[in-house]
Design a protein around this motif. Structure first.
Motif, mmCIF file in Angstrom:
data_model
loop_
_atom_site.group_PDB
_atom_site.id
_atom_site.type_symbol
_atom_site.label_atom_id
_atom_site.label_comp_id
_atom_site.label_asym_id
_atom_site.label_seq_id
_atom_site.Cartn_x
_atom_site.Cartn_y
_atom_site.Cartn_z
ATOM 1 N N ILE A 122 0.840 -1.200 0.000
ATOM 2 C CA ILE A 122 0.000 0.000 0.000
ATOM 3 C C ILE A 122 0.874 1.248 0.000
ATOM 4 O O ILE A 122 0.561 2.250 -0.658
ATOM 5 C CB ILE A 122 -0.958 -0.020 1.201
ATOM 6 C CG1 ILE A 122 -1.971 -1.164 1.023
ATOM 7 C CG2 ILE A 122 -1.692 1.309 1.346
ATOM 8 C CD1 ILE A 122 -2.858 -1.404 2.223
ATOM 9 N N GLY A 123 1.990 1.193 0.697
ATOM 10 C CA GLY A 123 2.927 2.313 0.654
ATOM 11 C C GLY A 123 3.442 2.569 -0.754
ATOM 12 O O GLY A 123 3.598 3.723 -1.170
ATOM 13 N N GLU A 124 3.688 1.500 -1.513
ATOM 14 C CA GLU A 124 4.124 1.655 -2.901
ATOM 15 C C GLU A 124 3.021 2.274 -3.758
ATOM 16 O O GLU A 124 3.297 3.097 -4.640
ATOM 17 C CB GLU A 124 4.539 0.295 -3.473
ATOM 18 C CG GLU A 124 5.818 -0.259 -2.867
ATOM 19 C CD GLU A 124 6.135 -1.651 -3.388
ATOM 20 O OE1 GLU A 124 5.395 -2.145 -4.263
ATOM 21 O OE2 GLU A 124 7.119 -2.251 -2.910
ATOM 22 N N LEU A 125 1.770 1.891 -3.501
ATOM 23 C CA LEU A 125 0.657 2.497 -4.234
ATOM 24 C C LEU A 125 0.570 3.990 -3.936
ATOM 25 O O LEU A 125 0.375 4.815 -4.835
ATOM 26 C CB LEU A 125 -0.666 1.822 -3.863
ATOM 27 C CG LEU A 125 -0.904 0.403 -4.357
ATOM 28 C CD1 LEU A 125 -2.260 -0.094 -3.864
ATOM 29 C CD2 LEU A 125 -0.856 0.354 -5.878
ATOM 30 N N LYS A 126 0.712 4.348 -2.665
ATOM 31 C CA LYS A 126 0.623 5.756 -2.292
ATOM 32 C C LYS A 126 1.765 6.574 -2.899
ATOM 33 O O LYS A 126 1.617 7.784 -3.118
ATOM 34 C CB LYS A 126 0.635 5.891 -0.770
ATOM 35 C CG LYS A 126 -0.608 5.329 -0.090
ATOM 36 C CD LYS A 126 -0.556 5.528 1.420
ATOM 37 C CE LYS A 126 -0.544 6.999 1.770
ATOM 38 N NZ LYS A 126 -0.591 7.220 3.245
ATOM 39 N N ALA A 127 2.868 5.921 -3.182
ATOM 40 C CA ALA A 127 4.011 6.628 -3.764
ATOM 41 C C ALA A 127 3.874 6.833 -5.272
ATOM 42 O O ALA A 127 4.655 7.579 -5.865
ATOM 43 C CB ALA A 127 5.298 5.856 -3.465
ATOM 44 N N LYS A 128 2.886 6.185 -5.883
ATOM 45 C CA LYS A 128 2.691 6.341 -7.328
ATOM 46 C C LYS A 128 2.178 7.752 -7.637
ATOM 47 O O LYS A 128 1.516 8.382 -6.817
ATOM 48 C CB LYS A 128 1.684 5.305 -7.848
ATOM 49 C CG LYS A 128 2.188 3.881 -7.873
ATOM 50 C CD LYS A 128 1.097 2.953 -8.380
ATOM 51 C CE LYS A 128 1.584 1.521 -8.480
ATOM 52 N NZ LYS A 128 2.546 1.359 -9.584
ATOM 53 N N PRO A 129 2.461 8.261 -8.844
ATOM 54 C CA PRO A 129 1.882 9.546 -9.245
ATOM 55 C C PRO A 129 0.361 9.450 -9.297
ATOM 56 O O PRO A 129 -0.202 8.412 -9.622
ATOM 57 C CB PRO A 129 2.465 9.777 -10.647
ATOM 58 C CG PRO A 129 3.650 8.875 -10.747
ATOM 59 C CD PRO A 129 3.334 7.687 -9.880
ATOM 60 N N GLY A 130 -0.302 10.532 -8.965
ATOM 61 C CA GLY A 130 -1.758 10.539 -8.993
ATOM 62 C C GLY A 130 -2.312 11.346 -7.849
ATOM 63 O O GLY A 130 -1.571 11.832 -6.980
ATOM 64 N N GLY A 131 -3.618 11.476 -7.824
ATOM 65 C CA GLY A 131 -4.254 12.305 -6.820
ATOM 66 C C GLY A 131 -4.789 11.545 -5.635
ATOM 67 O O GLY A 131 -4.561 11.912 -4.489
ATOM 68 N N GLU A 132 -5.538 10.451 -5.897
ATOM 69 C CA GLU A 132 -6.269 9.849 -4.780
ATOM 70 C C GLU A 132 -6.466 8.347 -4.967
ATOM 71 O O GLU A 132 -6.928 7.897 -6.013
ATOM 72 C CB GLU A 132 -7.630 10.535 -4.634
ATOM 73 C CG GLU A 132 -8.314 10.281 -3.308
ATOM 74 C CD GLU A 132 -9.446 11.254 -3.078
ATOM 75 O OE1 GLU A 132 -9.882 11.385 -1.926
ATOM 76 O OE2 GLU A 132 -9.915 11.899 -4.047
ATOM 77 N N LEU A 133 -6.127 7.609 -3.944
ATOM 78 C CA LEU A 133 -6.411 6.186 -3.820
ATOM 79 C C LEU A 133 -7.548 6.062 -2.818
ATOM 80 O O LEU A 133 -7.386 6.401 -1.645
ATOM 81 C CB LEU A 133 -5.173 5.439 -3.334
ATOM 82 C CG LEU A 133 -5.328 3.958 -2.961
ATOM 83 C CD1 LEU A 133 -5.710 3.132 -4.182
ATOM 84 C CD2 LEU A 133 -4.036 3.433 -2.330
ATOM 85 N N GLN A 134 -8.721 5.615 -3.270
ATOM 86 C CA GLN A 134 -9.914 5.600 -2.422
ATOM 87 C C GLN A 134 -10.250 4.201 -1.929
ATOM 88 O O GLN A 134 -10.154 3.232 -2.681
ATOM 89 C CB GLN A 134 -11.125 6.157 -3.184
ATOM 90 C CG GLN A 134 -11.066 7.647 -3.441
ATOM 91 C CD GLN A 134 -12.309 8.159 -4.138
ATOM 92 O OE1 GLN A 134 -13.254 7.395 -4.411
ATOM 93 N NE2 GLN A 134 -12.327 9.442 -4.456
ATOM 94 N N VAL A 135 -10.679 4.140 -0.671
ATOM 95 C CA VAL A 135 -11.183 2.918 -0.057
ATOM 96 C C VAL A 135 -12.648 3.146 0.276
ATOM 97 O O VAL A 135 -12.971 4.022 1.084
ATOM 98 C CB VAL A 135 -10.409 2.562 1.225
ATOM 99 C CG1 VAL A 135 -10.918 1.248 1.808
ATOM 100 C CG2 VAL A 135 -8.913 2.496 0.957
ATOM 101 N N HIS A 136 -13.536 2.391 -0.349
ATOM 102 C CA HIS A 136 -14.970 2.503 -0.067
ATOM 103 C C HIS A 136 -15.414 1.291 0.751
ATOM 104 O O HIS A 136 -15.038 0.150 0.450
ATOM 105 C CB HIS A 136 -15.766 2.576 -1.370
ATOM 106 C CG HIS A 136 -15.587 3.869 -2.095
ATOM 107 N ND1 HIS A 136 -16.478 4.914 -1.988
ATOM 108 C CD2 HIS A 136 -14.598 4.302 -2.917
ATOM 109 C CE1 HIS A 136 -16.058 5.923 -2.730
ATOM 110 N NE2 HIS A 136 -14.923 5.584 -3.300
ATOM 111 N N GLY A 137 -16.264 1.554 1.768
ATOM 112 C CA GLY A 137 -16.697 0.444 2.613
ATOM 113 C C GLY A 137 -15.494 -0.193 3.285
ATOM 114 O O GLY A 137 -14.664 0.486 3.883
#
Length: 208
Positions: A122-137
């Motif tokens: 998940i840390g690697e995902l957050k380090a990717k370029p982009g604005g928002e990684l969303q978790v629903h539910g």
């Protein structure tokens, strides 16, 4: 990417069965599903749609992923909705110890058997370029993310109902958490939406 959790919950903090109780819910004695259906007004529904549309990627727990796939991923009318389109087009990640061959296109499984490995992924995902990684539910996953300091913002949509049973977002014996309020709104039907940022631990008065 900023990791944002997006959660519908009741006044007593229940997150289970907002759209309806699944068979798994009912086996555990839960009988009060569907408490969020039709509760917000048009502005709240539009806000929810825009929230999905701004996501660069989605992260799910296994149960929520399955529920979303059976609805937004397979029902033609729901797939054509702007939320369904956003879910189809964006990359999807699911934390699971059992899923090996996801049927929903654009899905990557993050092995969850080792918590340290999941946190690193998940840390690697957050380090990717982009604005928002969303978790629903994904209540179980959200609690784990909060406990591991991986959440950047929480969006809480609170429906004015007390359920009296069901799984709660914040457990009675969970870690404490201070939050800064970034935004707040209430719609014409009493549904409130709050955007909050984790701010470490709360400060408690010193005892005499």
């Amino acid at each position: 990417m900023k990791l944002t959790t997006v959660t519908q919950l009741t006044l007593d903090g229940v997150v289970q069965g907002n759209g309806g109780a699944s068979d798994e819910d009912r086996r555990n004695g839960f009988e009060r599903g569907g408490w969020a259906l039709g509760r917000g007004d048009d502005e709240t529904r539009e806000l929810i749609t825009r929230t999905y549309q701004r996501a660069d990627a989605f992260l799910f727990g296994r149960r929520t992923y399955d529920l979303f796939f059976r609805s937004w991923g397979t029902v033609d009318q729901m797939r054509a909705h702007p939320i369904g389109v956003a879910l189809e087009q964006a990359p999807k990640y699911v934390a699971s110890t059992t899923l090996t061959d996801p049927a929903w296109s654009g899905t990557t499984v993050l092995p969850a058997a080792r918590p340290a490995g999941l946190a690193a992924a998940i840390g690697e995902l957050k380090a990717k370029p982009g604005g928002e990684l969303q978790v629903h539910g994904s209540g179980t996953l959200v609690r784990w993310l909060l406990a591991n300091d991986l959440v950047d913002e929480l969006v809480l949509t609170v429906v004015p109902v007390v359920l009296g049973q069901g799984e709660r977002l914040f457990p009675a014996d969970g870690p404490d958490l201070a939050l800064d309020l970034l935004e707040s709104r209430v719609d014409s039907r009493g549904v409130t939406t709050q955007v909050l940022r984790p701010a470490g631990r709360p400060q408690y008065p010193a005892t005499a």
